[in-house]
Design a protein around this motif. Structure first.
Motif, PDB file in Angstrom:
ATOM      1  N   ALA A   2       0.824  -1.205   0.000  1.00 40.69           N
ATOM      2  CA  ALA A   2       0.000   0.000   0.000  1.00 40.69           C
ATOM      3  C   ALA A   2       0.861   1.260   0.000  1.00 40.69           C
ATOM      4  CB  ALA A   2      -0.924   0.004   1.219  1.00 40.69           C
ATOM      5  N   TRP A   3       2.178   1.110  -0.026  1.00 38.52           N
ATOM      6  CA  TRP A   3       3.129   2.224   0.012  1.00 38.52           C
ATOM      7  C   TRP A   3       2.820   3.142   1.196  1.00 38.52           C
ATOM      8  CZ3 TRP A   3       7.433   2.291  -2.941  1.00 38.52           C
ATOM      9  CH2 TRP A   3       7.467   1.390  -3.994  1.00 38.52           C
ATOM     10  N   SER A   4       2.715   2.544   2.369  1.00 35.08           N
ATOM     11  CA  SER A   4       2.389   3.285   3.587  1.00 35.08           C
ATOM     12  C   SER A   4       3.604   3.312   4.513  1.00 35.08           C
ATOM     13  CB  SER A   4       1.199   2.637   4.284  1.00 35.08           C
ATOM     14  OG  SER A   4       0.924   3.301   5.476  1.00 35.08           O
ATOM     15  N   PRO A   5       4.487   4.306   4.362  1.00 35.69           N
ATOM     16  CA  PRO A   5       5.708   4.353   5.177  1.00 35.69           C
ATOM     17  C   PRO A   5       5.428   4.408   6.669  1.00 35.69           C
ATOM     18  CG  PRO A   5       5.774   6.032   3.467  1.00 35.69           C
ATOM     19  CD  PRO A   5       4.420   5.414   3.417  1.00 35.69           C
ATOM     20  N   SER A   6       4.378   5.102   7.063  1.00 30.44           N
ATOM     21  CA  SER A   6       4.108   5.214   8.501  1.00 30.44           C
ATOM     22  C   SER A   6       3.766   3.855   9.105  1.00 30.44           C
ATOM     23  CB  SER A   6       2.983   6.216   8.763  1.00 30.44           C
ATOM     24  OG  SER A   6       1.793   5.809   8.129  1.00 30.44           O
ATOM     25  N   PHE A   7       2.947   3.053   8.409  1.00 31.57           N
ATOM     26  CA  PHE A   7       2.618   1.734   8.925  1.00 31.57           C
ATOM     27  C   PHE A   7       3.811   0.788   8.861  1.00 31.57           C
ATOM     28  CE2 PHE A   7      -1.826   3.060   8.268  1.00 31.57           C
ATOM     29  CZ  PHE A   7      -2.309   2.753   9.532  1.00 31.57           C
ATOM     30  N   VAL A   8       4.598   0.902   7.815  1.00 35.20           N
ATOM     31  CA  VAL A   8       5.800   0.061   7.714  1.00 35.20           C
ATOM     32  C   VAL A   8       6.740   0.368   8.883  1.00 35.20           C
ATOM     33  CG1 VAL A   8       7.868  -0.404   6.351  1.00 35.20           C
ATOM     34  CG2 VAL A   8       5.653  -0.274   5.222  1.00 35.20           C
ATOM     35  N   GLU A   9       6.936   1.645   9.167  1.00 35.05           N
ATOM     36  CA  GLU A   9       7.798   2.024  10.295  1.00 35.05           C
ATOM     37  C   GLU A   9       7.257   1.470  11.611  1.00 35.05           C
ATOM     38  OE1 GLU A   9       8.382   6.244  10.415  1.00 35.05           O
ATOM     39  OE2 GLU A   9       9.248   6.281   8.396  1.00 35.05           O
ATOM     40  N   ARG A  10       5.953   1.603  11.819  1.00 33.67           N
ATOM     41  CA  ARG A  10       5.353   1.082  13.055  1.00 33.67           C
ATOM     42  C   ARG A  10       5.544  -0.421  13.182  1.00 33.67           C
ATOM     43  NH1 ARG A  10      -0.560   3.950  13.299  1.00 33.67           N
ATOM     44  NH2 ARG A  10       0.176   6.092  13.279  1.00 33.67           N
ATOM     45  N   LEU A  11       5.338  -1.123  12.087  1.00 31.30           N
ATOM     46  CA  LEU A  11       5.488  -2.585  12.124  1.00 31.30           C
ATOM     47  C   LEU A  11       6.944  -2.987  12.343  1.00 31.30           C
ATOM     48  CD1 LEU A  11       2.998  -3.437   9.278  1.00 31.30           C
ATOM     49  CD2 LEU A  11       2.751  -4.076  11.677  1.00 31.30           C
ATOM     50  N   LEU A  12       7.859  -2.256  11.749  1.00 30.80           N
ATOM     51  CA  LEU A  12       9.275  -2.565  11.963  1.00 30.80           C
ATOM     52  C   LEU A  12       9.692  -2.262  13.400  1.00 30.80           C
ATOM     53  CD1 LEU A  12      10.832  -1.334   8.609  1.00 30.80           C
ATOM     54  CD2 LEU A  12      10.445  -3.693   9.349  1.00 30.80           C
ATOM     55  N   GLU A  13       9.156  -1.179  13.971  1.00 30.36           N
ATOM     56  CA  GLU A  13       9.429  -0.875  15.374  1.00 30.36           C
ATOM     57  C   GLU A  13       8.870  -1.956  16.298  1.00 30.36           C
ATOM     58  OE1 GLU A  13       7.784   3.003  15.981  1.00 30.36           O
ATOM     59  OE2 GLU A  13       9.393   4.005  14.863  1.00 30.36           O
ATOM     60  N   ALA A  14       7.768  -2.569  15.881  1.00 30.66           N
ATOM     61  CA  ALA A  14       7.155  -3.647  16.668  1.00 30.66           C
ATOM     62  C   ALA A  14       7.801  -4.999  16.362  1.00 30.66           C
ATOM     63  CB  ALA A  14       5.662  -3.704  16.395  1.00 30.66           C
ATOM     64  N   LYS A  15       8.938  -4.976  15.672  1.00 35.11           N
ATOM     65  CA  LYS A  15       9.726  -6.179  15.369  1.00 35.11           C
ATOM     66  C   LYS A  15       9.009  -7.147  14.421  1.00 35.11           C
ATOM     67  CE  LYS A  15      12.929  -5.079  18.460  1.00 35.11           C
ATOM     68  NZ  LYS A  15      13.435  -3.795  18.158  1.00 35.11           N
ATOM     69  N   ALA A  16       8.363  -6.598  13.399  1.00 35.94           N
ATOM     70  CA  ALA A  16       7.737  -7.457  12.390  1.00 35.94           C
ATOM     71  C   ALA A  16       8.828  -8.236  11.662  1.00 35.94           C
ATOM     72  CB  ALA A  16       6.947  -6.613  11.398  1.00 35.94           C
ATOM     73  N   ASN A  17       8.534  -9.461  11.326  1.00 38.01           N
ATOM     74  CA  ASN A  17       9.502 -10.330  10.665  1.00 38.01           C
ATOM     75  C   ASN A  17       9.593  -9.968   9.183  1.00 38.01           C
ATOM     76  OD1 ASN A  17      11.132 -12.349   9.738  1.00 38.01           O
ATOM     77  ND2 ASN A  17       9.773 -14.032  10.300  1.00 38.01           N
ATOM     78  N   VAL A  18      10.719  -9.395   8.790  1.00 31.05           N
ATOM     79  CA  VAL A  18      10.896  -8.982   7.394  1.00 31.05           C
ATOM     80  C   VAL A  18      11.236 -10.160   6.491  1.00 31.05           C
ATOM     81  CG1 VAL A  18      11.564  -6.623   7.959  1.00 31.05           C
ATOM     82  CG2 VAL A  18      13.316  -8.381   7.762  1.00 31.05           C
ATOM     83  N   ASN A  19      11.585 -11.283   7.067  1.00 34.57           N
ATOM     84  CA  ASN A  19      11.934 -12.463   6.284  1.00 34.57           C
ATOM     85  C   ASN A  19      10.784 -13.444   6.139  1.00 34.57           C
ATOM     86  OD1 ASN A  19      14.654 -11.661   5.847  1.00 34.57           O
ATOM     87  ND2 ASN A  19      15.114 -12.266   7.941  1.00 34.57           N
ATOM     88  N   ALA A  20       9.616 -13.096   6.669  1.00 38.57           N
ATOM     89  CA  ALA A  20       8.457 -13.978   6.539  1.00 38.57           C
ATOM     90  C   ALA A  20       8.063 -14.082   5.075  1.00 38.57           C
ATOM     91  CB  ALA A  20       7.292 -13.432   7.365  1.00 38.57           C
ATOM     92  N   GLU A  21       7.648 -15.264   4.676  1.00 39.24           N
ATOM     93  CA  GLU A  21       7.271 -15.509   3.289  1.00 39.24           C
ATOM     94  C   GLU A  21       5.776 -15.742   3.177  1.00 39.24           C
ATOM     95  OE1 GLU A  21       9.596 -18.830   1.966  1.00 39.24           O
ATOM     96  OE2 GLU A  21      11.453 -17.684   1.936  1.00 39.24           O
ATOM     97  N   ASP A  22       5.225 -15.318   2.043  1.00 42.68           N
ATOM     98  CA  ASP A  22       3.814 -15.616   1.798  1.00 42.68           C
ATOM     99  C   ASP A  22       3.713 -17.033   1.240  1.00 42.68           C
ATOM    100  OD1 ASP A  22       4.622 -15.446  -0.844  1.00 42.68           O
ATOM    101  OD2 ASP A  22       3.419 -13.692  -1.325  1.00 42.68           O
ATOM    102  N   ARG A  23       2.534 -17.434   0.825  1.00 35.33           N
ATOM    103  CA  ARG A  23       2.359 -18.822   0.380  1.00 35.33           C
ATOM    104  C   ARG A  23       3.071 -19.125  -0.936  1.00 35.33           C
ATOM    105  NH1 ARG A  23      -4.052 -18.766  -0.941  1.00 35.33           N
ATOM    106  NH2 ARG A  23      -4.040 -16.849  -2.171  1.00 35.33           N
TER     107      ARG A  23
END
Length: 89
Positions: free
Chosen positions: A12-33
């Protein structure tokens, strides 16, 4: 769907949400199906937009050349290079 919240935010090209998720330690290496990570999805989007930009630049040059050669005023949009905010002078 196998996608993570980080993938949805990035698509969605949402930098604010991406930043929030990265601050919350979202797994950047997670894969979709399909085995794609967030970076794969963003890279695909960037490649698509760059290809569209190149196509529009070529179309713009073609329209302007046609106007110059024929002397007719044709429908034209602003030149993509003129709209690029990071264009070198």
């Amino acid at each position: 769907m196998g996608a993570t919240a980080l993938m949805f935010a990035a698509k969605a090209w949402s930098p604010s949400f991406v930043e929030r998720l990265l601050e919350a330690k979202a797994n950047v290496n997670a894969e979709d199906r399909y085995g794609a990570t967030v970076l794969d999805l963003v890279n695909d989007d960037v490649k698509f937009y760059e290809a569209q930009k190149r196509k529009e630049q070529e179309d713009c040059r073609r329209r302007r050349l046609a106007m110059e050669v024929s002397g007719q005023i044709l429908y034209d949009r602003p030149n993509v290079e003129e709209l690029e905010p990071f264009c070198a002078p």
